[in-house]
Design a protein around this motif. Structure first.
Motif, mmCIF file in Angstrom:
data_model
loop_
_atom_site.group_PDB
_atom_site.id
_atom_site.type_symbol
_atom_site.label_atom_id
_atom_site.label_comp_id
_atom_site.label_asym_id
_atom_site.label_seq_id
_atom_site.Cartn_x
_atom_site.Cartn_y
_atom_site.Cartn_z
ATOM 1 N N VAL A 362 0.848 -1.193 0.000
ATOM 2 C CA VAL A 362 0.000 0.000 0.000
ATOM 3 C C VAL A 362 0.884 1.243 0.000
ATOM 4 C CG1 VAL A 362 -1.744 1.283 1.287
ATOM 5 C CG2 VAL A 362 -1.845 -1.213 1.182
ATOM 6 N N ASP A 363 0.552 2.194 -0.856
ATOM 7 C CA ASP A 363 1.287 3.450 -0.926
ATOM 8 C C ASP A 363 0.935 4.291 0.303
ATOM 9 O OD1 ASP A 363 2.556 5.774 -1.524
ATOM 10 O OD2 ASP A 363 1.768 5.960 -3.561
ATOM 11 N N ASP A 364 1.913 4.450 1.206
ATOM 12 C CA ASP A 364 1.644 5.194 2.442
ATOM 13 C C ASP A 364 1.289 6.649 2.163
ATOM 14 O OD1 ASP A 364 2.133 2.937 3.899
ATOM 15 O OD2 ASP A 364 4.233 3.421 4.314
ATOM 16 N N GLN A 366 -0.232 7.931 -0.493
ATOM 17 C CA GLN A 366 -1.605 8.018 -0.986
ATOM 18 C C GLN A 366 -2.607 7.710 0.117
ATOM 19 O OE1 GLN A 366 -2.412 5.402 -4.241
ATOM 20 N NE2 GLN A 366 -4.363 6.350 -4.745
ATOM 21 N N ALA A 367 -2.288 6.731 0.974
ATOM 22 C CA ALA A 367 -3.205 6.377 2.058
ATOM 23 C C ALA A 367 -3.367 7.543 3.039
ATOM 24 C CB ALA A 367 -2.704 5.133 2.783
ATOM 25 N N ASP A 370 -5.544 10.228 1.368
ATOM 26 C CA ASP A 370 -6.962 9.869 1.363
ATOM 27 C C ASP A 370 -7.568 9.998 2.754
ATOM 28 O OD1 ASP A 370 -6.668 9.373 -1.297
ATOM 29 O OD2 ASP A 370 -6.588 7.190 -1.112
ATOM 30 N N PHE A 385 -11.496 2.780 -4.350
ATOM 31 C CA PHE A 385 -10.650 1.954 -3.487
ATOM 32 C C PHE A 385 -10.153 0.710 -4.220
ATOM 33 C CE2 PHE A 385 -12.982 4.282 -0.119
ATOM 34 C CZ PHE A 385 -11.890 4.780 0.569
ATOM 35 N N TYR A 389 -6.114 0.658 -4.518
ATOM 36 C CA TYR A 389 -5.463 -0.248 -3.580
ATOM 37 C C TYR A 389 -5.554 -1.710 -3.991
ATOM 38 C CZ TYR A 389 -5.590 3.944 -0.708
ATOM 39 O OH TYR A 389 -5.430 5.227 -0.244
#
Length: 508
Positions: A362-364, A366-367, A370, A385, A389
């Motif tokens: 998971v791209d930290d 981007q997370a 969001d 989502f 993801y």
């Protein structure tokens, strides 16, 4: 006069009947075959393995299997197989029937897939790897219960590139295998070479030279790496005494203890000036190591101490390309097995597909972005989502339909246990809360019944009247009949509570 067997398709061109069918025959069969080549010498139905190393050694694939005991070769093989076995796998439905997908998923979960994949990857080492499939009929279905890798040297190919099993009864030509029985993963197999290309053929000579260089290096180190003992004897010493003294010096090198006559002497000299010679053997060994790494991993940066971080990362990308090629061999072979299962149980048609993929992190960044947007009030759909993801469709709950226009907050929140939600930082008024609680208490005392009592004469009027005009004429007359005493008392009490709360908590 004989009629012409054809027709004129133009004033100058005549086409015979059936000419098109005869012209199409060469399109449906092979023309360039081994049997028609003048330089092809067939040994019966046996097609020899064209591998140059095996031909030069006059041996079979067993010599490649012996290479796996060498530490570097064995370690690289484990690393290469581990890269494929670490991937996620699943069955894609595509256009297949749901019953077929369910059956195949159950079969694959029952099979020891890790071991099967590991044995299939031996095709990259030996060029080809026959896998025997055992079937069993149960619960109305014919499914495989085991897939077992067999030694490749037990098999060979005939002139038509068909796999044959060498048996006691047919040691030369081999026994032709039945269909739906043997899976055959191969690496870069062609018409000219159905045996495929074995990667271990590229590491055979570097490994042999490395072993030989190691032997010479050990001899060199033993000879020149330690100290030399030099003994001195008188000039007229007998030969037997010289040999006995040499034996004592040899023992002294091993035990560091020696007893010699007082008229002799021993000097210990360190070996010097041989460093350049020793480096030659080391460079030879390192060169052989690099060749093995290039052959099996496609790079030499991720396994050498002298590599930098950037070069090691670049080397890992090359290794991923080789991993993807190995993965495609496994996918193609297992998809062949799926086609067999589907053929036996559901006939011909669309089949599901076996697929392997790498679990993405998971791209930290981007997370976190969001999360901040959601905190600020943004709302994302399930489709977002899934795209962002890599989630599956059944990983997310069904989205709640938005409220219809015209519905207030009270109606939309009806039935919610959590009550109204306020955004962060919204001011709370305790006075208003207390007033609302008092009004709710008053309402619970029968305001609904009181309002129904007041409206009862109007409802009776509407039911008894003949038309709209009569209702309007009699409506003014029944106003005096409406008893609003109870409602007035309730409203008076509510106003009293509000006024009392205002005096108690009001500002001067």
């Amino acid at each position: 006069m004989k009629k012409p067997n054809g027709i004129y398709v133009s004033p100058t061109q005549f086409a015979k009947f059936g000419q098109g069918r005869r012209a199409a025959k060469p399109l449906t069969r092979q023309i360039a075959t081994r049997d028609r080549r003048p330089d092809f010498n067939a040994l019966g139905a046996f097609l020899p393995n064209p591998d140059p190393v095996l031909k030069a050694q006059g041996k079979d694939i067993k010599i490649y299997r012996e290479l796996r005991t060498e530490p570097q070769v064995g370690g690289n093989i484990r690393r290469r197989k581990g890269a494929v076995k670490a991937l996620e796998w699943g069955i894609e439905k595509k256009n297949a029937k749901r019953r077929a997908v369910s059956l195949i998923e159950g079969v694959f979960h029952d099979l020891p897939l890790k071991r099967i994949i590991s044995e299939m990857l031996d095709a990259t080492l030996y060029g080809y790897q026959p896998m025997e499939t055992l079937w069993e009929a149960a619960a109305g279905h014919l499914t495989p219960t085991a897939v077992i890798g067999k030694p490749p040297e037990w098999f060979h190919f005939d002139n038509e590139n068909r796999l044959r099993f060498l048996t006691r009864e047919s040691r030369r030509e081999g026994e032709l295998l039945p269909p739906y029985k043997f899976l055959l993963p191969r690496q870069e197999a062609t018409y000219d070479n159905p045996y495929g290309f074995p990667d271990l053929s590229m590491v055979f000579w570097p490994t042999v030279f490395k072993k030989g260089g190691m032997t010479f290096w050990l001899d060199f180190s033993e000879k020149y790496g330690g100290a030399w003992a030099v003994g001195k004897l008188p000039r007229n010493t007998l030969e037997d005494e010289i040999e006995a003294f040499a034996d004592r010096l040899t023992d002294m090198i091993q035990d560091a203890v020696a007893v010699i006559p007082d008229d002799t002497s021993v000097e210990i000299k360190e070996a010097g000036g041989k460093g350049a010679s020793a480096d030659i053997f080391e460079r030879l060994l390192m060169f052989c190591r690099s060749e093995v790494n290039f052959a099996l991993l496609g790079q030499n940066q991720a396994s050498e101490a002298s590599s930098t971080n950037a070069s090691a990362k670049a080397g890992l990308e090359v290794t991923k390309d080789i991993r993807d090629d190995d993965k495609s061999i496994v996918e193609d072979t297992l998809n062949t097995l799926i086609q067999w299962i589907h053929h036996f149980n559901f006939g011909d048609g669309h089949t599901p597909l076996f697929h392997m993929w790498e679990q993405e992190e998971v791209d930290d960044v981007q997370a976190k972005r969001d999360s901040l947007l959601v905190t600020a009030g943004a709302r994302f759909t399930n489709n977002y989502f899934r795209r962002a993801y890599g989630l599956e469709e059944d990983d997310l709950m069904t989205e709640k339909a938005p409220d219809a226009p015209g519905k207030g907050h009270e109606e939309s929140d009806k039935g919610s246990d959590s009550g109204p939600e306020f955004s962060e930082g919204e001011e709370v008024f305790p006075d208003q809360d207390a007033l609302d609680a008092a009004l709710e208490e008053l309402a619970s005392e029968g305001m609904h019944d009181q309002a129904a009592t007041i409206a009862r004469p109007i409802l009776d009027l509407i039911q008894d009247a003949k038309d709209y005009t009569e209702v309007m004429e009699r409506l003014a007359g029944i106003y005096t009949e409406m008893d609003a005493t109870a409602l007035q008392e309730t409203l008076r009490r509510a106003m009293f509570v509000s006024e009392l709360w205002g005096h108690a908590n009001g500002e001067d």
